[in-house]
Design a protein around this motif. Structure first.
Motif, PDB file in Angstrom:
ATOM      1  N   LEU A  77       0.833  -0.541   0.237  1.00 50.15           N
ATOM      2  CA  LEU A  77      -0.069   0.024   0.320  1.00 50.15           C
ATOM      3  C   LEU A  77       0.894   1.631   0.158  1.00 50.15           C
ATOM      4  O   LEU A  77       0.331   2.322   0.270  1.00 50.15           O
ATOM      5  CB  LEU A  77      -1.158   0.338   1.191  1.00 50.15           C
ATOM      6  CG  LEU A  77      -2.015  -1.167   1.426  1.00 50.15           C
ATOM      7  CD1 LEU A  77      -2.757  -0.626   2.288  1.00 50.15           C
ATOM      8  CD2 LEU A  77      -3.242  -0.452  -0.087  1.00 50.15           C
ATOM      9  N   TYR A 115      -5.627   2.573  -3.103  1.00 46.09           N
ATOM     10  CA  TYR A 115      -6.539   2.504  -2.718  1.00 46.09           C
ATOM     11  C   TYR A 115      -8.015   2.204  -3.635  1.00 46.09           C
ATOM     12  O   TYR A 115      -8.647   2.943  -3.929  1.00 46.09           O
ATOM     13  CB  TYR A 115      -6.789   3.983  -1.917  1.00 46.09           C
ATOM     14  CG  TYR A 115      -6.080   4.406  -1.324  1.00 46.09           C
ATOM     15  CD1 TYR A 115      -5.192   3.327  -0.160  1.00 46.09           C
ATOM     16  CD2 TYR A 115      -5.867   5.149   0.452  1.00 46.09           C
ATOM     17  CE1 TYR A 115      -3.707   4.344   0.981  1.00 46.09           C
ATOM     18  CE2 TYR A 115      -5.386   6.022   1.176  1.00 46.09           C
ATOM     19  CZ  TYR A 115      -3.888   4.727   1.506  1.00 46.09           C
ATOM     20  OH  TYR A 115      -2.811   5.013   2.489  1.00 46.09           O
ATOM     21  N   LEU A 118     -11.740   2.531  -1.769  1.00 42.42           N
ATOM     22  CA  LEU A 118     -12.398   4.122  -1.541  1.00 42.42           C
ATOM     23  C   LEU A 118     -12.419   4.851  -2.614  1.00 42.42           C
ATOM     24  O   LEU A 118     -12.772   5.326  -2.665  1.00 42.42           O
ATOM     25  CB  LEU A 118     -10.582   4.566  -0.938  1.00 42.42           C
ATOM     26  CG  LEU A 118     -11.074   5.891   0.302  1.00 42.42           C
ATOM     27  CD1 LEU A 118     -12.232   6.572   1.009  1.00 42.42           C
ATOM     28  CD2 LEU A 118      -9.849   6.164   0.599  1.00 42.42           C
ATOM     29  N   PRO A 151      -3.303  10.565   4.944  1.00 43.04           N
ATOM     30  CA  PRO A 151      -3.056   9.276   5.140  1.00 43.04           C
ATOM     31  C   PRO A 151      -2.079   8.869   5.958  1.00 43.04           C
ATOM     32  O   PRO A 151      -1.192   9.306   5.834  1.00 43.04           O
ATOM     33  CB  PRO A 151      -3.192   8.530   4.018  1.00 43.04           C
ATOM     34  CG  PRO A 151      -2.486   9.288   2.954  1.00 43.04           C
ATOM     35  CD  PRO A 151      -3.286  10.352   3.322  1.00 43.04           C
ATOM     36  N   ILE A 170      -6.788   3.594   7.625  1.00 44.54           N
ATOM     37  CA  ILE A 170      -5.287   3.390   7.335  1.00 44.54           C
ATOM     38  C   ILE A 170      -4.868   2.331   7.649  1.00 44.54           C
ATOM     39  O   ILE A 170      -4.543   2.596   8.420  1.00 44.54           O
ATOM     40  CB  ILE A 170      -4.951   4.608   6.758  1.00 44.54           C
ATOM     41  CG1 ILE A 170      -5.707   6.164   6.258  1.00 44.54           C
ATOM     42  CG2 ILE A 170      -3.513   4.278   5.720  1.00 44.54           C
ATOM     43  CD1 ILE A 170      -6.173   5.960   5.178  1.00 44.54           C
ATOM     44  N   ILE A 200      -9.929  -0.361   2.506  1.00 45.09           N
ATOM     45  CA  ILE A 200      -9.647   0.986   1.303  1.00 45.09           C
ATOM     46  C   ILE A 200      -9.503  -0.042   0.131  1.00 45.09           C
ATOM     47  O   ILE A 200      -8.770   0.716  -0.805  1.00 45.09           O
ATOM     48  CB  ILE A 200      -8.952   1.895   2.339  1.00 45.09           C
ATOM     49  CG1 ILE A 200      -7.041   0.859   1.877  1.00 45.09           C
ATOM     50  CG2 ILE A 200      -8.943   2.782   2.602  1.00 45.09           C
ATOM     51  CD1 ILE A 200      -5.963   2.531   2.287  1.00 45.09           C
ATOM     52  N   HIS A 201      -8.869  -0.914  -0.002  1.00 48.67           N
ATOM     53  CA  HIS A 201      -7.857  -1.580  -0.770  1.00 48.67           C
ATOM     54  C   HIS A 201      -8.548  -3.666  -1.275  1.00 48.67           C
ATOM     55  O   HIS A 201      -8.241  -3.231  -2.216  1.00 48.67           O
ATOM     56  CB  HIS A 201      -6.493  -1.488  -0.968  1.00 48.67           C
ATOM     57  CG  HIS A 201      -6.041  -2.372   0.160  1.00 48.67           C
ATOM     58  ND1 HIS A 201      -6.536  -2.321   1.554  1.00 48.67           N
ATOM     59  CD2 HIS A 201      -5.885  -3.990   0.617  1.00 48.67           C
ATOM     60  CE1 HIS A 201      -5.817  -3.523   2.231  1.00 48.67           C
ATOM     61  NE2 HIS A 201      -5.037  -4.572   1.701  1.00 48.67           N
TER      62      HIS A 201
END
Length: 521
Positions: A77, A115, A118, A151, A170, A200-201
């Motif tokens: 990430l 992301y 998101l 973030p 996060i 988020i991913h």
């Protein structure tokens, strides 16, 4: 984040207006923001792409090793240094007022952060309104996004946009596997004024792999080794989700080869990736145009996706030969001559197939599969990390490591683990992992060194030293402090404060001309 919109091969609007994108990047985004063929289906669709940044672009402070976010975020990430991600919301509806009879437009969000969930959720809120009101809507949205906090790994953020508050956490590199604001299997909450995102991913990896479920371990090996792979899908949405799912299946390792969730013949790297004069590059490509079936005939691994009935899932026991690839009626499956190093885990496949029969929710199936792949990767990485912990930075004698596998290597599933490790050592993924571990070890050594300096009796050491030696010490200590702050080394604040006070006292004891010189530096 840069927002970008395009209609009928023309850039209609870029926001912010001062977005720092080169003309080459803008053109590439234009091509990538529309499906290869968008005449067959009506409605809205979402997909994503990954774009190589132009040569010569200055990356800026975001990508220095001192970046706080990248140090605390999980490797998969971290912010991209050489690529942009594009998140697309495409709409096609009939419109008699338009010459071609259709309204066709894409709204694209461009970011360096992966992301996907998101940003796709964000576009679901923004795009319908944008297609109605155009620039005024986008300007208002961007003003809101500009107020969002940056973030921060480990923190939960509330992000207001268009009357809705997106609540997201996060991830941090210290998170335990499976940790999430919403428990596994529980759907995301959407209230009138807030939307709590479970991730988020992460994607529905079970849905992505369902048509090739029997070969999930083979795909894991191909990703681990960074083998060239083409994913042929019926749509950009399926293509991009599957490629991102493949990249994520070796988590917590970072996939260090190039990958393109959606790749077209207009891409700048098309000739580079389709040349037949040399071996295919180590890249993962997602494509939708049937033209690519012929173009990639020389590639060693091709994955074809499509609808597959439950009754046919059990028939996927054998891999398909590359010679069976056809231009039009290519059947779903994995086309390769690759022989896996590890034996197939029949218990996993049986559990997932049973889940299909019992109509187990897809998010639960995904959680089972994601956990299995995570633990498989961890069992592979753990001996590497255990061995590395006993070495000094810069060394990794492979023969010595291989000798430890019999008693300290993974035991399940059965197979040629030694052969898999040997192949892994030749891959970009090993190189990326080893470099990251080197940086961690060097930082730990710097912390220990700085702690030793802070606790030493420096005043006694400098009593009989010349001015040149003292000035040299001051400069070196200042550099140590600077690195401690910029890299946020884990050293007690009181020790750093003690060292800062000592530097001030040493400088004040020097002649005024030297004090002036040191104060300027």
């Amino acid at each position: 984040m840069d927002r970008f919109d395009r209609q009928k091969n023309n850039r209609e609007l870029i926001y912010p207006h001062d977005a720092k994108l080169t003309e080459k990047e803008k053109t590439s985004i234009c091509y990538l923001s529309f499906p290869d063929s968008f005449s067959g289906s009506l409605g809205d669709t979402q997909f994503s792409f990954r774009l190589r940044q132009s040569v010569g672009r200055v990356s800026g402070i975001w990508f220095e090793e001192t970046d706080v976010y990248n140090r605390e975020a999980p490797l998969p990430l971290q912010k991209e240094m050489a690529h942009f991600y594009g998140y697309v919301y495409f709409r096609q509806v009939k419109d008699v007022s338009v010459r071609r009879g259709y309204f066709q437009k894409s709204l694209v969000l461009v970011s360096r952060l992966p992301y996907v969930h998101l940003f796709q959720s964000l576009l679901q809120i923004i795009a319908p309104e944008f297609f109605e009101k155009s620039e005024p809507c986008l300007e208002a949205v961007c003003n809101e996004i500009d107020q969002w906090p940056p973030p921060a790994p480990g923190q939960t953020l509330s992000l207001p946009v268009m009357g809705v508050i997106l609540q997201v956490r996060i991830p941090s590199k210290d998170d335990k596997p499976g940790g999430s604001p919403i428990s596994q299997g529980q759907k995301e909450k959407r209230l009138s004024s807030s939307m709590v995102l479970s991730t988020i991913h992460e994607l529905d990896i079970f849905k992505c792999f369902q048509s090739v479920l029997i070969h999930i371990q083979l795909l894991w090996e191909l990703m681990l080794l960074g083998e060239p792979l083409v994913v042929m899908a019926p749509s950009p949405a399926v293509s991009s989700e599957t490629v991102l799912a493949l990249v994520s299946c070796i988590s917590p390792l970072k996939y260090c080869c190039d990958f393109r969730p959606y790749f077209t013949i207009h891409d700048c790297e098309f000739k580079e990736y389709t040349t037949r004069t040399q071996a295919p590059p180590n890249v993962l490509l997602g494509v939708t145009n049937p033209f690519f079936i012929k173009t990639f005939q020389n590639w060693p691994h091709i994955m074809c996706l499509g609808d597959l009935k439950m009754s046919n899932l059990l028939k996927q026991v054998k891999l398909k030969k590359l010679t069976k690839l056809k231009m039009l009626d290519t059947k779903p499956g994995v086309y390769t001559a690759y022989k896996p190093f590890l034996h197939k885990d029949k218990a996993l496949i049986k559990r997932l197939l049973k889940g299909i029969q019992k109509k187990r929710p897809s998010e639960v199936q995904s959680a089972i599969l994601r956990r299995y792949l995570y633990e498989l990767t961890q069992s592979f990485v753990l001996p590497l990390e255990r061995y590395l912990a006993g070495l000094m930075p810069g060394r990794y004698p492979q023969d010595e490591f291989f000798a430890t596998l019999n008693h300290a290597g993974p035991q399940t599933p059965k197979g040629d683990w030694l052969g898999l490790y040997k192949k892994f050592f030749q891959s970009s993924n090993f190189d990326g992992w080893f470099r990251a571990k080197q940086r961690e070890m060097i930082q730990k050594l710097e912390c220990l060194h700085l702690e030793a300096i802070c606790e030493a009796d420096l005043p006694s050491w400098t009593k009989d030293k010349s001015e040149v030696e003292t000035v040299d010490l001051v400069l070196k200590l200042r550099e140590k402090l600077r690195r401690a702050h910029t890299q946020q080394l884990l050293v007690k604040e009181e020790l750093l404060h003690k060292l800062q006070n000592y530097i001030h006292s040493v400088i004040s004891s020097l002649p005024e001309d030297l004090q002036t010189v040191l104060d300027k530096n």
